[in-house]
Design a protein around this motif. Structure first.
Motif, PDB file in Angstrom:
ATOM      1  N   HIS A  35       0.819  -1.212   0.000  1.00  0.00           N
ATOM      2  CA  HIS A  35       0.000   0.000   0.000  1.00  0.00           C
ATOM      3  C   HIS A  35       0.854   1.264   0.000  1.00  0.00           C
ATOM      4  CE1 HIS A  35      -3.022  -2.953   0.952  1.00  0.00           C
ATOM      5  NE2 HIS A  35      -2.376  -3.278   2.047  1.00  0.00           N
ATOM      6  N   GLY A  36       2.130   1.107  -0.335  1.00  0.00           N
ATOM      7  CA  GLY A  36       3.027   2.247  -0.368  1.00  0.00           C
ATOM      8  C   GLY A  36       4.014   2.223   0.782  1.00  0.00           C
ATOM      9  N   ARG A  37       4.914   3.161   0.774  1.00  0.00           N
ATOM     10  CA  ARG A  37       5.943   3.269   1.809  1.00  0.00           C
ATOM     11  C   ARG A  37       5.322   3.877   3.061  1.00  0.00           C
ATOM     12  NH1 ARG A  37      10.625   7.219   2.140  1.00  0.00           N
ATOM     13  NH2 ARG A  37      12.376   6.123   3.104  1.00  0.00           N
ATOM     14  N   VAL A  38       5.520   3.228   4.196  1.00  0.00           N
ATOM     15  CA  VAL A  38       4.901   3.699   5.429  1.00  0.00           C
ATOM     16  C   VAL A  38       5.978   4.193   6.395  1.00  0.00           C
ATOM     17  CG1 VAL A  38       4.891   1.388   6.471  1.00  0.00           C
ATOM     18  CG2 VAL A  38       3.308   3.124   7.307  1.00  0.00           C
ATOM     19  N   TYR A  39       5.682   5.288   7.045  1.00  0.00           N
ATOM     20  CA  TYR A  39       6.566   5.876   8.063  1.00  0.00           C
ATOM     21  C   TYR A  39       6.009   5.540   9.430  1.00  0.00           C
ATOM     22  CZ  TYR A  39       8.277   9.665  11.136  1.00  0.00           C
ATOM     23  OH  TYR A  39       8.814  10.388  12.180  1.00  0.00           O
ATOM     24  N   TYR A  40       6.895   5.200  10.366  1.00  0.00           N
ATOM     25  CA  TYR A  40       6.453   4.936  11.732  1.00  0.00           C
ATOM     26  C   TYR A  40       7.590   5.199  12.703  1.00  0.00           C
ATOM     27  CZ  TYR A  40       8.802   0.374  11.053  1.00  0.00           C
ATOM     28  OH  TYR A  40       9.718  -0.621  10.782  1.00  0.00           O
ATOM     29  N   CYS A  67       3.451  10.872  25.914  1.00  0.00           N
ATOM     30  CA  CYS A  67       2.801   9.830  26.725  1.00  0.00           C
ATOM     31  C   CYS A  67       3.681   8.606  26.948  1.00  0.00           C
ATOM     32  CB  CYS A  67       1.501   9.378  26.054  1.00  0.00           C
ATOM     33  SG  CYS A  67       0.204  10.616  26.071  1.00  0.00           S
ATOM     34  N   LEU A  68       4.897   8.628  26.441  1.00  0.00           N
ATOM     35  CA  LEU A  68       5.714   7.412  26.468  1.00  0.00           C
ATOM     36  C   LEU A  68       6.652   7.305  27.659  1.00  0.00           C
ATOM     37  CD1 LEU A  68       6.740   6.903  22.722  1.00  0.00           C
ATOM     38  CD2 LEU A  68       4.619   6.271  23.910  1.00  0.00           C
ATOM     39  N   PHE A  69       6.750   8.337  28.475  1.00  0.00           N
ATOM     40  CA  PHE A  69       7.769   8.333  29.521  1.00  0.00           C
ATOM     41  C   PHE A  69       7.593   7.194  30.521  1.00  0.00           C
ATOM     42  CE2 PHE A  69       8.290  12.571  27.843  1.00  0.00           C
ATOM     43  CZ  PHE A  69       9.670  12.757  27.904  1.00  0.00           C
ATOM     44  N   SER A  70       6.365   6.891  30.896  1.00  0.00           N
ATOM     45  CA  SER A  70       6.152   5.809  31.859  1.00  0.00           C
ATOM     46  C   SER A  70       5.970   4.453  31.175  1.00  0.00           C
ATOM     47  CB  SER A  70       4.932   6.106  32.738  1.00  0.00           C
ATOM     48  OG  SER A  70       3.757   6.161  31.957  1.00  0.00           O
ATOM     49  N   LEU A  71       6.000   4.448  29.828  1.00  0.00           N
ATOM     50  CA  LEU A  71       5.832   3.204  29.076  1.00  0.00           C
ATOM     51  C   LEU A  71       7.145   2.688  28.491  1.00  0.00           C
ATOM     52  CD1 LEU A  71       2.617   4.248  27.093  1.00  0.00           C
ATOM     53  CD2 LEU A  71       2.704   2.773  29.098  1.00  0.00           C
ATOM     54  N   ARG A  72       8.120   3.579  28.342  1.00  0.00           N
ATOM     55  CA  ARG A  72       9.381   3.188  27.709  1.00  0.00           C
ATOM     56  C   ARG A  72      10.093   2.124  28.539  1.00  0.00           C
ATOM     57  NH1 ARG A  72      13.432   8.320  29.013  1.00  0.00           N
ATOM     58  NH2 ARG A  72      12.724   8.675  31.147  1.00  0.00           N
ATOM     59  N   GLY A  73      10.729   1.240  27.826  1.00  0.00           N
ATOM     60  CA  GLY A  73      11.460   0.161  28.482  1.00  0.00           C
ATOM     61  C   GLY A  73      10.589  -1.018  28.881  1.00  0.00           C
ATOM     62  N   LYS A  74       9.280  -0.792  28.965  1.00  0.00           N
ATOM     63  CA  LYS A  74       8.360  -1.852  29.386  1.00  0.00           C
ATOM     64  C   LYS A  74       7.609  -2.459  28.199  1.00  0.00           C
ATOM     65  CE  LYS A  74       7.442   0.781  33.630  1.00  0.00           C
ATOM     66  NZ  LYS A  74       6.400   1.537  34.377  1.00  0.00           N
ATOM     67  N   PHE A  75       7.500  -1.683  27.114  1.00  0.00           N
ATOM     68  CA  PHE A  75       6.734  -2.130  25.955  1.00  0.00           C
ATOM     69  C   PHE A  75       7.508  -1.855  24.671  1.00  0.00           C
ATOM     70  CE2 PHE A  75       3.649  -1.220  29.249  1.00  0.00           C
ATOM     71  CZ  PHE A  75       2.838  -2.356  29.217  1.00  0.00           C
ATOM     72  N   ASN A  76       7.287  -2.716  23.712  1.00  0.00           N
ATOM     73  CA  ASN A  76       7.777  -2.512  22.355  1.00  0.00           C
ATOM     74  C   ASN A  76       6.731  -1.645  21.661  1.00  0.00           C
ATOM     75  OD1 ASN A  76       9.402  -3.053  19.964  1.00  0.00           O
ATOM     76  ND2 ASN A  76       7.723  -4.378  19.304  1.00  0.00           N
ATOM     77  N   ILE A  77       7.036  -0.355  21.463  1.00  0.00           N
ATOM     78  CA  ILE A  77       6.019   0.617  21.066  1.00  0.00           C
ATOM     79  C   ILE A  77       6.182   1.002  19.596  1.00  0.00           C
ATOM     80  CG2 ILE A  77       5.024   2.883  21.539  1.00  0.00           C
ATOM     81  CD1 ILE A  77       6.222   2.635  24.389  1.00  0.00           C
ATOM     82  N   ILE A  78       5.089   0.910  18.857  1.00  0.00           N
ATOM     83  CA  ILE A  78       5.070   1.287  17.447  1.00  0.00           C
ATOM     84  C   ILE A  78       4.018   2.372  17.244  1.00  0.00           C
ATOM     85  CG2 ILE A  78       4.548   0.490  15.103  1.00  0.00           C
ATOM     86  CD1 ILE A  78       5.644  -2.257  15.930  1.00  0.00           C
ATOM     87  N   LEU A  79       4.431   3.481  16.648  1.00  0.00           N
ATOM     88  CA  LEU A  79       3.545   4.610  16.359  1.00  0.00           C
ATOM     89  C   LEU A  79       3.502   4.813  14.846  1.00  0.00           C
ATOM     90  CD1 LEU A  79       4.930   7.156  19.022  1.00  0.00           C
ATOM     91  CD2 LEU A  79       3.169   5.405  19.364  1.00  0.00           C
ATOM     92  N   PRO A  80       2.522   4.232  14.167  1.00  0.00           N
ATOM     93  CA  PRO A  80       2.472   4.337  12.701  1.00  0.00           C
ATOM     94  C   PRO A  80       1.852   5.639  12.229  1.00  0.00           C
ATOM     95  CG  PRO A  80       0.667   2.979  13.481  1.00  0.00           C
ATOM     96  CD  PRO A  80       1.450   3.369  14.705  1.00  0.00           C
ATOM     97  N   ALA A  81       2.291   6.086  11.061  1.00  0.00           N
ATOM     98  CA  ALA A  81       1.669   7.241  10.404  1.00  0.00           C
ATOM     99  C   ALA A  81       0.625   6.724   9.424  1.00  0.00           C
ATOM    100  CB  ALA A  81       2.719   8.067   9.669  1.00  0.00           C
ATOM    101  N   THR A 104      -1.966  -1.792   6.507  1.00  0.00           N
ATOM    102  CA  THR A 104      -0.621  -1.208   6.560  1.00  0.00           C
ATOM    103  C   THR A 104       0.025  -1.453   7.918  1.00  0.00           C
ATOM    104  OG1 THR A 104      -1.275   0.517   4.989  1.00  0.00           O
ATOM    105  CG2 THR A 104       0.703   0.914   6.290  1.00  0.00           C
ATOM    106  N   ILE A 105      -0.757  -1.306   8.977  1.00  0.00           N
ATOM    107  CA  ILE A 105      -0.238  -1.556  10.326  1.00  0.00           C
ATOM    108  C   ILE A 105       0.118  -3.027  10.498  1.00  0.00           C
ATOM    109  CG2 ILE A 105      -0.867  -1.577  12.778  1.00  0.00           C
ATOM    110  CD1 ILE A 105      -2.581   0.952  12.117  1.00  0.00           C
ATOM    111  N   LEU A 106      -0.686  -3.906   9.949  1.00  0.00           N
ATOM    112  CA  LEU A 106      -0.374  -5.340  10.018  1.00  0.00           C
ATOM    113  C   LEU A 106       0.917  -5.654   9.274  1.00  0.00           C
ATOM    114  CD1 LEU A 106      -3.882  -7.005   9.587  1.00  0.00           C
ATOM    115  CD2 LEU A 106      -2.478  -6.919  11.659  1.00  0.00           C
ATOM    116  N   CYS A 107       1.186  -4.932   8.192  1.00  0.00           N
ATOM    117  CA  CYS A 107       2.447  -5.131   7.469  1.00  0.00           C
ATOM    118  C   CYS A 107       3.640  -4.825   8.364  1.00  0.00           C
ATOM    119  CB  CYS A 107       2.488  -4.245   6.224  1.00  0.00           C
ATOM    120  SG  CYS A 107       1.449  -4.796   4.855  1.00  0.00           S
ATOM    121  N   ILE A 108       3.533  -3.760   9.151  1.00  0.00           N
ATOM    122  CA  ILE A 108       4.622  -3.414  10.073  1.00  0.00           C
ATOM    123  C   ILE A 108       4.808  -4.516  11.111  1.00  0.00           C
ATOM    124  CG2 ILE A 108       5.426  -1.763  11.805  1.00  0.00           C
ATOM    125  CD1 ILE A 108       3.776   0.389  10.364  1.00  0.00           C
TER     126      ILE A 108
END
Length: 298
Positions: A35-40, A67-81, A104-108
Motif C-alpha cells: 500500500h506504499g511506503r509507510v513511516y512509523y 505519553c511514552l515516559f512511563s511506558l518506555r522500556g516496558k513495551f515494544n512501542i510502534i507509532l504508525p503514520a 498497513t499496520i499489520l504489514c509493520i
C-alpha cells in the motif's frame, strides 16, 4: 510556501520532536508495503509486549511522544503514520480507508514477526483500532480508545456528521477557520510560541486540498462511516478495553463514551476534565498513567 516565521516554527517543532525521540530512544523507520511506503516511530524493546498507538485525522505519530515516559522500556512501542498524514503527497486513486490503514499496520507488525499486541488510538486512530478488533480479534490483547471515532448515534452530533454534510472542519482557508478548529479540539487554547502557531496555521492552509481528498475517499469507501453506523457494535467487542475521553471534546461528545462503556463487556471508562479531543496532548501525564496501569493489569 511558508513565511519566515512559520519556517522558524517548523524548525523549532522538529527540534522538540527530535529531542523527545532521542530522550525516549525512539527511532524513525520506513517500510515498503503493498500500500506504499509507510513511516512509523519505533521504541524497540525485544521480548516485551507490543503496543501500537495510532494518531487521528490531520495528526502525526509524534503527538504520542509525551505519553511514552512511563511506558518506555516496558513495551515494544510502534507509532504508525496513517497514509495521507505522513510525508508523502496524496496520490490520485490511492485508497485511504480504515481497511488500508489496518492492513498497513499489520504489514509493520508482520515485518517484525509480532503475533498478538495491544492497540489503541485517538479519533481516526481509534476507528482504525476498532476495525482491527472487528477483523482480527485473535491478535488483540487489549484496546485503548482515546476520544475515538467509529460510534455514531442519531441523537448525538459528531464531526462525522459534519463531514457527511459537506463540512470539513480541518480545511483551513483563513485564520478564523483555524481558531474555530483549535477551540473545537482543545479544552483550552495551547500556549505554544507564536512562530510555532504560525507554522501550524500555515501548514493546515497548505493541506486544505489534501484533507478534502482524504476525507472524501474515506467516507466513500467505508460503508459504516458513510451510513452513519458503528464500525463494530460495542457489545461485540470481546477484548479488554480502556476508554479515555476528554470531557470537552467538540468532535465526539462525552455521551458516546458513557454509552459504549455500559455496552463493552470488559471496559474501563476514564473521563478527563479540562481536556478536549486530544487528551494525550492536553493531559499526557494522566493519559500515560492510565495506559500504564491498564496494561499492567491486562
Amino acid at each position: 510556501m511558508y513565511s519566515k516565521k512559520a519556517k522558524f516554527g517548523r524548525g523549532s517543532l522538529n527540534f522538540i520532536h527530535h529531542s523527545l525521540k532521542r530522550l525516549l530512544s525512539v527511532k524513525e523507520r520506513y517500510l515498503s508495503t503493498p500500500h506504499g511506503r509507510v513511516y512509523y516511530l519505533h521504541h524497540e524493546v525485544k521480548d516485551a509486549p507490543t503496543l501500537v498507538l495510532i494518531h487521528g485525522f490531520s495528526d502525526i505519530p509524534e503527538s504520542f511522544l509525551p505519553c511514552l515516559f512511563s511506558l518506555r522500556g516496558k513495551f515494544n512501542i510502534i507509532l504508525p503514520a496513517l497514509k495521507g498524514f505522513d510525508f508523502e503527497a496524496v496520490i490520485d486513486g490511492r485508497d485511504y480507508s480504515l481497511e488500508i490503514y489496518k492492513e498497513t499496520i499489520l504489514c509493520i507488525l508482520d515485518h517484525y514477526g509480532i503475533g498478538r499486541f495491544h492497540i489503541g488510538g485517538n479519533s481516526l486512530g481509534g476507528a482504525t483500532s476498532l476495525q482491527m478488533v472487528k477483523d482480527h480479534p485473535e491478535r488483540i490483547k487489549s484496546m485503548i480508545l482515546i476520544n475515538s471515532a467509529g460510534f455514531e448515534y442519531d441523537h448525538i452530533d459528531t464531526v462525522t456528521k459534519k463531514f457527511l454534510k459537506g463540512h470539513n472542519p480541518f480545511v483551513v482557508k483563513e485564520e478564523k477557520d483555524f481558531e474555530s478548529l483549535v477551540s473545537t479540539i482543545f479544552h483550552k487554547k495551547p500556549r505554544y510560541p507564536l512562530f510555532i502557531g504560525n507554522y501550524i496555521y500555515e501548514d493546515y492552509k497548505s493541506r486544505a486540498r489534501q484533507y478534502t481528498d482524504i476525507a472524501q475517499r474515506l467516507f466513500e469507501t467505508d460503508v459504516n462511516i458513510k451510513n452513519g453506523n458503528h464500525i463494530i457494535e460495542p457489545e461485540d467487542i470481546k477484548v479488554k478495553t480502556l476508554i479515555i475521553w476528554g470531557e470537552s471534546d467538540g468532535f465526539f461528545p462525552v455521551d458516546i463514551a458513557r454509552d459504549i462503556a455500559t455496552k463493552i463487556p470488559d471496559s474501563q471508562l476514564e473521563i478527563l476534565k479540562c481536556s478536549g479531543h486530544v487528551p494525550h496532548l492536553e493531559s499526557p501525564h494522566r493519559v500515560q498513567k492510565l495506559i500504564s496501569n491498564f496494561l499492567r493489569d491486562s
